[in-house]
Write an enzyme that holds these catalytic residues in place. Structure first.
Site, PDB file in Angstrom:
ATOM      1  N   TYR A  57       0.832  -1.201   0.000  1.00 58.29           N
ATOM      2  CA  TYR A  57       0.000   0.000   0.000  1.00 58.29           C
ATOM      3  C   TYR A  57       0.870   1.256   0.000  1.00 58.29           C
ATOM      4  O   TYR A  57       1.592   1.530   0.956  1.00 58.29           O
ATOM      5  CB  TYR A  57      -0.920   0.038   1.219  1.00 58.29           C
ATOM      6  CG  TYR A  57      -1.850  -1.150   1.369  1.00 58.29           C
ATOM      7  CD1 TYR A  57      -2.227  -1.921   0.267  1.00 58.29           C
ATOM      8  CD2 TYR A  57      -2.357  -1.500   2.610  1.00 58.29           C
ATOM      9  CE1 TYR A  57      -3.078  -3.003   0.415  1.00 58.29           C
ATOM     10  CE2 TYR A  57      -3.225  -2.570   2.757  1.00 58.29           C
ATOM     11  CZ  TYR A  57      -3.572  -3.333   1.654  1.00 58.29           C
ATOM     12  OH  TYR A  57      -4.418  -4.400   1.805  1.00 58.29           O
ATOM     13  N   HIS A 124       0.156 -11.849   1.247  1.00 58.69           N
ATOM     14  CA  HIS A 124      -0.874 -11.037   0.588  1.00 58.69           C
ATOM     15  C   HIS A 124      -1.593 -11.804  -0.527  1.00 58.69           C
ATOM     16  O   HIS A 124      -2.809 -11.677  -0.699  1.00 58.69           O
ATOM     17  CB  HIS A 124      -0.216  -9.773   0.018  1.00 58.69           C
ATOM     18  CG  HIS A 124      -1.125  -8.599  -0.069  1.00 58.69           C
ATOM     19  ND1 HIS A 124      -0.672  -7.307  -0.028  1.00 58.69           N
ATOM     20  CD2 HIS A 124      -2.476  -8.505  -0.200  1.00 58.69           C
ATOM     21  CE1 HIS A 124      -1.694  -6.466  -0.119  1.00 58.69           C
ATOM     22  NE2 HIS A 124      -2.786  -7.175  -0.230  1.00 58.69           N
ATOM     23  N   LEU A 205     -17.956  -3.290   2.743  1.00 58.14           N
ATOM     24  CA  LEU A 205     -18.948  -2.336   2.244  1.00 58.14           C
ATOM     25  C   LEU A 205     -18.907  -2.240   0.723  1.00 58.14           C
ATOM     26  O   LEU A 205     -19.372  -1.256   0.141  1.00 58.14           O
ATOM     27  CB  LEU A 205     -18.710  -0.953   2.863  1.00 58.14           C
ATOM     28  CG  LEU A 205     -18.895  -0.899   4.382  1.00 58.14           C
ATOM     29  CD1 LEU A 205     -18.423   0.435   4.935  1.00 58.14           C
ATOM     30  CD2 LEU A 205     -20.351  -1.142   4.747  1.00 58.14           C
ATOM     31  N   PHE A 209     -19.433   1.083  -2.155  1.00 55.82           N
ATOM     32  CA  PHE A 209     -20.626   1.184  -3.005  1.00 55.82           C
ATOM     33  C   PHE A 209     -21.907   0.895  -2.219  1.00 55.82           C
ATOM     34  O   PHE A 209     -22.947   1.519  -2.448  1.00 55.82           O
ATOM     35  CB  PHE A 209     -20.509   0.223  -4.186  1.00 55.82           C
ATOM     36  CG  PHE A 209     -21.544   0.457  -5.245  1.00 55.82           C
ATOM     37  CD1 PHE A 209     -21.390   1.481  -6.164  1.00 55.82           C
ATOM     38  CD2 PHE A 209     -22.674  -0.335  -5.332  1.00 55.82           C
ATOM     39  CE1 PHE A 209     -22.351   1.709  -7.145  1.00 55.82           C
ATOM     40  CE2 PHE A 209     -23.641  -0.120  -6.296  1.00 55.82           C
ATOM     41  CZ  PHE A 209     -23.474   0.909  -7.214  1.00 55.82           C
TER      42      PHE A 209
END
Length: 328
Positions: A57, A124, A205, A209
């Site tokens: 990230y 990951h 979530l 959206f």
């Protein structure tokens, strides 16, 4: 004040809802470190213990941000990070799970985070070129050395989970799970429960959206990754808005937001489920945590699932190239 209960991922005790930190530095537009650190501090103040990041990230910047935020508060945090996605400027993202890289990645994450150990260390994505036994064996060495406390996998298949768990106990599987992404329920979820592996749903979530806040891609920053995701594409987005409208009706009847209802649905999937909704803003952090107080009956859950049937969701959750990285 919200009373955040405790759940367990394997033997690891964590807050029943964590905080996904990816969007503070990656994928969703320009960063605002001051705002993000304030939100991280607020999360800790409210009783959130599980903070989730990854070396991928922001090319390490997210780990550095989280490290700055938790300085002086390390004992309040169950710190989770991930390794294995490698992106060099101008080159395609690749997966690495070889033993040498596992150690290299861990040492780099410890430096960026400013800590002497990681509480929950995930691969990951599963490297298809390296036996999972080699990868988890190297991760287990880090546990023996005290650099890592518990192990996890992200977006792994049922078969990979079994093989990994045979090498060293896997505390958690982190995978996308929400009302509109339910891929893991058929095969992966039963294996997790058989082996005692906790579930950490990311994007509970639906990448925001399901909150109803996004009516078009124009509401997203130019650099927002969702602009390139199939479910947000023209045609698909309009069809998916009909799903949100049905969810909104159910939420209004309960006096909550559609996002809170969608998150409460995930929270109700079991005591071994710890979602990590992400946000940079304290307002949405508090809104998400309030979902912990929503009680849903069997009838409520059935009505919610009927409002968002998976077969009616338009578009895949990733593009074709990215889908090759999941359930490995």
């Amino acid at each position: 004040m919200i009373n955040v209960p405790t759940r367990h991922l394997g033997e690891l005790a964590v807050s029943a809802q964590g905080l996904g930190c990816m969007g503070m530095s990656h994928a969703y537009g320009a960063a605002d470190d001051e705002q993000s650190i304030a939100t991280l501090h607020r999360a800790l103040d409210l009783g959130v213990t599980l903070l989730d990041t990854a070396d991928f990230y922001g090319a390490g910047r997210n780990e550095e941000l989280v490290g700055r935020a938790i300085a002086g508060r390390r004992d309040e945090v169950v710190l989770a990070t991930k390794f294995g996605l490698v992106n060099r400027l101008g080159e395609p993202t690749v997966i690495r799970g070889d033993a040498a890289y596992v150690r290299q990645a861990c040492e780099a994450s410890l430096r960026r985070l400013g800590v002497d150990h990681i509480d929950l260390y995930y691969q990951h994505r599963v490297d298809p070129r390296v036996p999972i036994e080699e990868t988890v064996g190297a991760m287990a060495e880090l546990v023996r050395e005290g650099k890592v406390r518990h192990l996890g996998l992200s977006e792994a298949s049922a078969a990979a989970l079994r093989r990994a768990h045979a090498v060293h106990p896997i505390a958690a599987l982190q995978s996308e799970w929400s009302l509109w992404t339910r891929d893991l329920e058929a095969e992966i979820l039963p294996v997790c429960r058989e082996l005692g592996i906790g579930l950490v749903p990311f994007s509970p979530l639906g990448r925001g959206f399901l909150t109803g806040r996004y009516r078009s891609v124009e509401a997203l920053a130019e650099t927002d990754m969702r602009r390139n995701q199939p479910r947000f594409a023209e045609g698909n987005l309009e069809r998916n808005l009909a799903i949100v409208a049905r969810l909104d009706e159910l939420a209004a009847a309960k006096g909550v937001t559609p996002g809170q209802l969608a998150l409460a649905w995930v929270q109700h999937r079991g005591e071994d489920v710890v979602p990590i909704p992400g946000t940079r803003r304290q307002r949405y952090l508090e809104e998400n945590l309030a979902a912990l107080t929503i009680e849903l009956s069997a009838e409520d859950l059935a009505a919610i699932e009927a409002a968002v049937p998976p077969e009616q969701v338009a578009g895949t959750r990733y593009d074709a190239a990215s889908l090759t990285f999941v359930n490995g």
